[in-house]
Design a protein around this motif. Structure first.
Motif, short mmCIF file in Angstrom:
data_model
loop_
_atom_site.label_atom_id
_atom_site.label_comp_id
_atom_site.label_asym_id
_atom_site.label_seq_id
_atom_site.Cartn_x
_atom_site.Cartn_y
_atom_site.Cartn_z
N THR A 56 -6.07 -5.77 -17.09
CA THR A 56 -6.30 -6.96 -16.28
C THR A 56 -7.13 -7.97 -17.05
OG1 THR A 56 -6.24 -5.68 -14.21
CG2 THR A 56 -7.29 -7.85 -14.14
N ILE A 57 -6.63 -9.18 -17.15
CA ILE A 57 -7.33 -10.26 -17.85
C ILE A 57 -7.79 -11.28 -16.81
CG2 ILE A 57 -7.16 -12.05 -19.62
CD1 ILE A 57 -4.69 -10.49 -20.68
N THR A 58 -9.03 -11.71 -16.90
CA THR A 58 -9.56 -12.69 -15.96
C THR A 58 -9.89 -14.00 -16.67
OG1 THR A 58 -11.87 -12.03 -16.27
CG2 THR A 58 -10.59 -10.82 -14.60
N ILE A 59 -10.13 -15.01 -15.85
CA ILE A 59 -10.57 -16.30 -16.38
C ILE A 59 -11.85 -16.11 -17.20
CG2 ILE A 59 -11.37 -18.62 -15.80
CD1 ILE A 59 -8.45 -18.19 -15.11
N ASN A 60 -12.73 -15.26 -16.71
CA ASN A 60 -13.98 -14.99 -17.42
C ASN A 60 -13.72 -14.39 -18.79
OD1 ASN A 60 -17.01 -15.01 -16.99
ND2 ASN A 60 -16.71 -12.89 -17.63
N ASP A 61 -12.70 -13.52 -18.89
CA ASP A 61 -12.34 -12.92 -20.17
C ASP A 61 -11.87 -13.98 -21.17
OD1 ASP A 61 -12.89 -10.31 -19.30
OD2 ASP A 61 -10.85 -10.08 -18.51
N ILE A 62 -11.09 -14.94 -20.68
CA ILE A 62 -10.58 -16.03 -21.54
C ILE A 62 -11.75 -16.85 -22.06
CG2 ILE A 62 -9.19 -18.12 -21.61
CD1 ILE A 62 -7.51 -15.58 -21.41
N GLU A 63 -12.67 -17.22 -21.17
CA GLU A 63 -13.84 -18.00 -21.59
C GLU A 63 -14.68 -17.23 -22.59
OE1 GLU A 63 -17.25 -20.45 -19.23
OE2 GLU A 63 -17.35 -18.25 -19.12
N ARG A 64 -14.90 -15.95 -22.31
CA ARG A 64 -15.72 -15.12 -23.21
C ARG A 64 -15.10 -15.05 -24.60
NH1 ARG A 64 -14.44 -10.57 -24.76
NH2 ARG A 64 -13.05 -10.18 -22.98
N ALA A 65 -13.80 -14.86 -24.66
CA ALA A 65 -13.12 -14.77 -25.96
C ALA A 65 -13.24 -16.07 -26.74
CB ALA A 65 -11.65 -14.41 -25.75
N MET A 66 -13.11 -17.19 -26.05
CA MET A 66 -13.23 -18.48 -26.74
C MET A 66 -14.65 -18.71 -27.23
SD MET A 66 -10.24 -19.74 -26.97
CE MET A 66 -10.79 -21.31 -27.68
N PHE A 67 -15.64 -18.29 -26.44
CA PHE A 67 -17.03 -18.44 -26.88
C PHE A 67 -17.38 -17.49 -28.02
CE2 PHE A 67 -18.52 -20.54 -22.73
CZ PHE A 67 -18.73 -21.76 -23.35
N GLU A 68 -16.68 -16.37 -28.12
CA GLU A 68 -16.91 -15.47 -29.26
C GLU A 68 -16.46 -16.14 -30.56
OE1 GLU A 68 -14.89 -11.85 -28.35
OE2 GLU A 68 -16.45 -11.15 -26.98
N TRP A 69 -15.41 -16.94 -30.48
CA TRP A 69 -14.94 -17.70 -31.64
C TRP A 69 -15.81 -18.92 -31.87
CZ3 TRP A 69 -9.57 -20.61 -31.57
CH2 TRP A 69 -9.40 -21.30 -32.80
N ALA A 70 -16.06 -19.67 -30.81
CA ALA A 70 -16.80 -20.93 -30.90
C ALA A 70 -18.01 -20.87 -29.96
CB ALA A 70 -15.89 -22.10 -30.52
N PRO A 71 -19.13 -20.28 -30.41
CA PRO A 71 -20.30 -20.11 -29.55
C PRO A 71 -20.81 -21.42 -28.96
CG PRO A 71 -20.53 -18.83 -31.56
CD PRO A 71 -19.32 -19.70 -31.75
N ALA A 72 -21.28 -21.35 -27.74
CA ALA A 72 -21.80 -22.53 -27.06
C ALA A 72 -22.95 -23.15 -27.84
CB ALA A 72 -22.24 -22.16 -25.65
N SER A 73 -23.67 -22.35 -28.60
CA SER A 73 -24.81 -22.85 -29.37
C SER A 73 -24.41 -23.86 -30.44
CB SER A 73 -25.55 -21.68 -30.03
OG SER A 73 -24.69 -20.97 -30.90
N LEU A 74 -23.12 -23.89 -30.80
CA LEU A 74 -22.65 -24.83 -31.82
C LEU A 74 -22.37 -26.22 -31.25
CD1 LEU A 74 -20.10 -22.60 -33.80
CD2 LEU A 74 -22.48 -23.14 -34.41
N ALA A 75 -22.35 -26.33 -29.94
CA ALA A 75 -21.98 -27.60 -29.31
C ALA A 75 -23.08 -28.64 -29.45
CB ALA A 75 -21.69 -27.39 -27.83
N MET A 76 -22.67 -29.89 -29.50
CA MET A 76 -23.61 -31.00 -29.55
C MET A 76 -24.27 -31.19 -28.18
SD MET A 76 -21.32 -33.67 -31.85
CE MET A 76 -22.57 -34.97 -31.82
N ARG A 77 -25.39 -31.87 -28.19
CA ARG A 77 -26.16 -32.09 -26.96
C ARG A 77 -25.31 -32.83 -25.92
NH1 ARG A 77 -31.89 -35.48 -26.59
NH2 ARG A 77 -32.25 -35.13 -24.36
N ASP A 78 -25.44 -32.44 -24.66
CA ASP A 78 -24.74 -33.03 -23.51
C ASP A 78 -23.25 -32.72 -23.49
OD1 ASP A 78 -27.08 -34.15 -22.51
OD2 ASP A 78 -26.79 -36.03 -23.60
#
Length: 258
Positions: free
Chosen positions: A2-24
């Motif tokens: 079973t794949i959830t929306i949360n799983d999709i978001e988690r996988a994308m953040f594993e590739w592109a961590p939220a910490s890399l995002a610019m402010r705002d």
């Protein structure tokens, strides 16, 4: 499995961590139930009324896109009062979720700017703007004229038009930043590039290029960023074997050139 929306978001953040995002910058789940099950993903550059209708018609559960629906801290109500609100309202109305990955995917290893660097033929690629980490710089295998490199870049990203200023010297060291990357152009100049490749530039940016003696290429916002969409699709297929991922046919330049 079973794949959830949360799983999709988690996988994308594993590739592109939220910490890399610019402010705002707003990344991650923009609309939808984290617990919702996913069997079909629509990969797109933008979440628009057209891509939402496309997702609904295809039976996709979630749109994974690059550009955020909302920028900054003030999220609009899901209503027809604003453009972003209309998008959120449409998503809720058809039961399609949306996950967006913006400047974190610009900066991520193997993200948009690394893909762009590879497509336009650069070697020995490195980050040149340490503040945000989105710009890349590399070298061409052999020096090229501005005109020849414009032709190469046009074919590489599949754009209809390349605007460029020719500084009149061979190009070897090339800096780049996809989309609206003109903000890091001054840093690229300081880093010693012969040319800078981006999506959108203004008249004043071309004047800076002229004054600084650096060749500048404007290859289109859509063209320099939509290159990530098939990469995202392949990544999700690898992360979730058996998951259906479709590339959007409705994601396209919103204008034509005569």
């Amino acid at each position: 499995m079973t794949i959830t929306i949360n799983d999709i978001e988690r996988a994308m953040f594993e590739w592109a961590p939220a910490s890399l995002a610019m402010r705002d910058d707003r990344n991650g789940l923009a609309a939808g139930d984290r617990r919702g099950r996913v069997s079909h993903v629509l990969a797109a550059l933008d979440v628009t009324l057209n891509t939402i209708a496309e997702a609904k018609a295809l039976g996709a559960d979630v749109i994974v896109a690059h550009h955020p629906i909302v920028w900054g801290d003030k999220a609009p109500w899901p209503s027809s009062d604003t453009d972003a609100g209309s998008i959120l309202l449409a998503l809720c109305g058809v039961g399609v979720a949306a996950v967006t990955m913006h400047t974190n995917l610009d900066a991520a290893r193997g993200g948009i700017n690394d893909v762009l660097a590879r497509l336009i033929g650069l070697e020995d690629v490195r980050i040149f703007d340490e503040k945000d980490g989105i710009g890349r710089m590399g070298r061409l295998p052999k020096p090229m004229s501005a005109k020849d490199y414009a032709v190469q870049c046009k074919a590489a990203v599949g754009t209809g038009v390349v605007r460029y200023y020719d500084a009149g010297r061979p190009i070897e060291a090339v800096a780049l930043c996809s989309g609206g990357g003109a903000a890091v152009f001054p840093d690229a100049i300081k880093a010693g590039c012969d040319a800078f490749v981006t999506g959108d530039v203004k008249h004043s940016d071309f004047l800076i290029a002229q004054n600084q003696g650096v060749t500048l290429f404007s290859c289109g916002h859509f063209a320099t960023e939509n290159i990530i969409t098939p990469v995202v699709a392949d990544y999700l297929r690898a992360q979730f074997p058996g998951l259906k991922v479709t590339l959007s046919r409705e994601t396209a330049e919103p204008f034509v050139c005569l």
